[in-house]
Design a protein around this motif. Structure first.
Motif, PDB file in Angstrom:
ATOM      1  N   GLY A  76     -11.550   5.719   6.768  1.00  0.00           N
ATOM      2  CA  GLY A  76     -10.397   6.294   6.326  1.00  0.00           C
ATOM      3  C   GLY A  76      -8.972   5.905   6.489  1.00  0.00           C
ATOM      4  N   VAL A  77      -8.919   4.882   7.900  1.00  0.00           N
ATOM      5  CA  VAL A  77      -7.839   3.982   7.966  1.00  0.00           C
ATOM      6  C   VAL A  77      -7.632   2.930   7.134  1.00  0.00           C
ATOM      7  N   PRO A  78      -6.673   2.407   6.963  1.00  0.00           N
ATOM      8  CA  PRO A  78      -6.360   1.069   6.132  1.00  0.00           C
ATOM      9  C   PRO A  78      -7.273  -0.030   6.512  1.00  0.00           C
ATOM     10  N   THR A 130      -4.921   6.651 -10.171  1.00  0.00           N
ATOM     11  CA  THR A 130      -5.501   6.611  -8.726  1.00  0.00           C
ATOM     12  C   THR A 130      -4.445   5.677  -7.981  1.00  0.00           C
ATOM     13  N   PHE A 131      -4.044   5.998  -6.629  1.00  0.00           N
ATOM     14  CA  PHE A 131      -3.173   5.164  -6.094  1.00  0.00           C
ATOM     15  C   PHE A 131      -3.813   4.775  -4.622  1.00  0.00           C
ATOM     16  N   SER A 132      -3.552   3.469  -4.312  1.00  0.00           N
ATOM     17  CA  SER A 132      -4.135   2.795  -3.297  1.00  0.00           C
ATOM     18  C   SER A 132      -2.682   2.612  -2.253  1.00  0.00           C
ATOM     19  N   ILE A 133      -3.156   2.583  -0.728  1.00  0.00           N
ATOM     20  CA  ILE A 133      -2.063   2.386   0.240  1.00  0.00           C
ATOM     21  C   ILE A 133      -1.405   0.990  -0.067  1.00  0.00           C
ATOM     22  N   GLN A 134      -1.949   0.069  -0.530  1.00  0.00           N
ATOM     23  CA  GLN A 134      -1.388  -1.209  -0.947  1.00  0.00           C
ATOM     24  C   GLN A 134      -0.238  -1.131  -1.778  1.00  0.00           C
ATOM     25  N   GLN A 135      -0.084  -0.159  -2.356  1.00  0.00           N
ATOM     26  CA  GLN A 135       1.024   0.126  -3.264  1.00  0.00           C
ATOM     27  C   GLN A 135       2.512   0.498  -2.641  1.00  0.00           C
ATOM     28  N   ILE A 136       2.259   0.737  -1.334  1.00  0.00           N
ATOM     29  CA  ILE A 136       3.431   1.213  -0.583  1.00  0.00           C
ATOM     30  C   ILE A 136       3.610   0.160   0.610  1.00  0.00           C
ATOM     31  N   GLU A 137       4.878  -0.177   0.945  1.00  0.00           N
ATOM     32  CA  GLU A 137       5.012  -0.853   2.163  1.00  0.00           C
ATOM     33  C   GLU A 137       4.748  -0.521   3.453  1.00  0.00           C
ATOM     34  N   SER A 138       4.963   0.904   3.621  1.00  0.00           N
ATOM     35  CA  SER A 138       4.634   1.424   4.867  1.00  0.00           C
ATOM     36  C   SER A 138       3.366   1.664   5.345  1.00  0.00           C
ATOM     37  N   GLN A 139       2.350   1.573   4.292  1.00  0.00           N
ATOM     38  CA  GLN A 139       0.913   1.784   4.592  1.00  0.00           C
ATOM     39  C   GLN A 139       0.788   3.271   5.339  1.00  0.00           C
ATOM     40  N   ARG A 143     -10.040  13.300   6.383  1.00  0.00           N
ATOM     41  CA  ARG A 143      -9.367  12.880   7.864  1.00  0.00           C
ATOM     42  C   ARG A 143      -7.878  13.305   7.808  1.00  0.00           C
ATOM     43  N   LEU A 144      -7.645  13.305   9.157  1.00  0.00           N
ATOM     44  CA  LEU A 144      -6.139  13.630   9.600  1.00  0.00           C
ATOM     45  C   LEU A 144      -5.125  13.013   8.647  1.00  0.00           C
ATOM     46  N   SER A 145      -5.427  11.938   8.300  1.00  0.00           N
ATOM     47  CA  SER A 145      -4.174  11.285   7.490  1.00  0.00           C
ATOM     48  C   SER A 145      -4.074  12.223   6.153  1.00  0.00           C
ATOM     49  N   ASP A 146      -4.963  12.559   5.731  1.00  0.00           N
ATOM     50  CA  ASP A 146      -4.777  13.471   4.472  1.00  0.00           C
ATOM     51  C   ASP A 146      -4.258  14.649   4.712  1.00  0.00           C
TER      52      ASP A 146
END
Length: 219
Positions: A51-53, A137-146, A170-173
């Motif tokens: 679940g992490v990048p 659908t949104f990917s973490i790659q779309q944002i600079e902060s990750q 997961r906790l990030s969610d």
């Protein structure tokens, strides 16, 4: 008012476990052939950080390898994952299509926010035709902060979301929901950690429970 439901992908909608071990084994076969790895593929270690990048994945699994090797491994791993998805070796969790269809008929706005790469997510969405229900659908790659909280905020700002929930394992969610004042619904599925789920507002063991949950909660 239309409520918004933002789903994680891996370990929430898609049973990543079905293609994970094979992809890792083949990836680490490459490292062995290059003389860069001698042990077995670290499948169990990956499960704990699922679940992490992917950047964090390779920093964790290959802490002593240079960035160029990690980048090469990431490309190989992604190619294998996508091949397995297109070959039908993966699977959605039970009742995903039924639940998404129900939620759509009840006028919920559905999105995916994932730490997965765009090509990987597109392969899953295309194979299972999830865009029948998912608006975007949104990917973490779309944002600079990750950072997943920032990714969810992107959805909120783009679609003027006022009320809703983040559904993930997961906790990030869970943190992404709380940071954005949304309901945090934890999924007690394959990669879930009990100490992380304890921080969710609600926990489900099967996606069918979501139907009753969102109907009764004042999101």
């Amino acid at each position: 008012m239309s409520y918004t439901l933002i789903f994680d992908m891996d370990g929430t909608l898609f049973q990543t476990d079905k293609i994970l071990e094979l992809a890792l084994e083949e990836t680490f076969d490459y490292l062995r052939l290059e003389g860069l790895w001698e042990k077995t593929a670290p499948v169990e270690e990956y499960r704990t950080i699922m679940g992490v990048p992917l950047q964090v994945v390779w920093e964790t699994l290959l802490p002593d390898h240079p960035n160029d090797i990690r980048a090469k491994v990431n490309v190989i791993f992604l190619e294998i994952l996508i091949e397995n998805i297109r070959a039908g070796k993966g699977a959605l969790y039970p009742n995903v299509e039924k639940v998404l269809d129900y939620l759509t008929t009840k006028s919920y706005s559905l999105f995916i926010a994932s730490n997965g790469l765009p090509e990987y997510l597109a392969a899953i969405v295309d194979y299972y035709k999830l865009d029948r229900w998912i608006k975007e659908t949104f990917s973490i790659q779309q944002i600079e902060s990750q950072n997943k909280s920032d990714l969810v905020r992107t959805i909120i700002e783009k679609y003027d979301v006022e009320k809703g929930a983040v559904i993930g394992d997961r906790l990030s969610d869970i943190q992404a929901a709380k940071d954005n004042y949304l309901l945090a619904i934890g999924c007690n599925f394959d990669f879930a950690q009990q100490d992380e789920l304890a921080q969710a507002d609600e926990v489900i063991d099967d996606l069918t429970q979501l139907k009753d949950l969102v109907a009764t909660l004042q999101l």
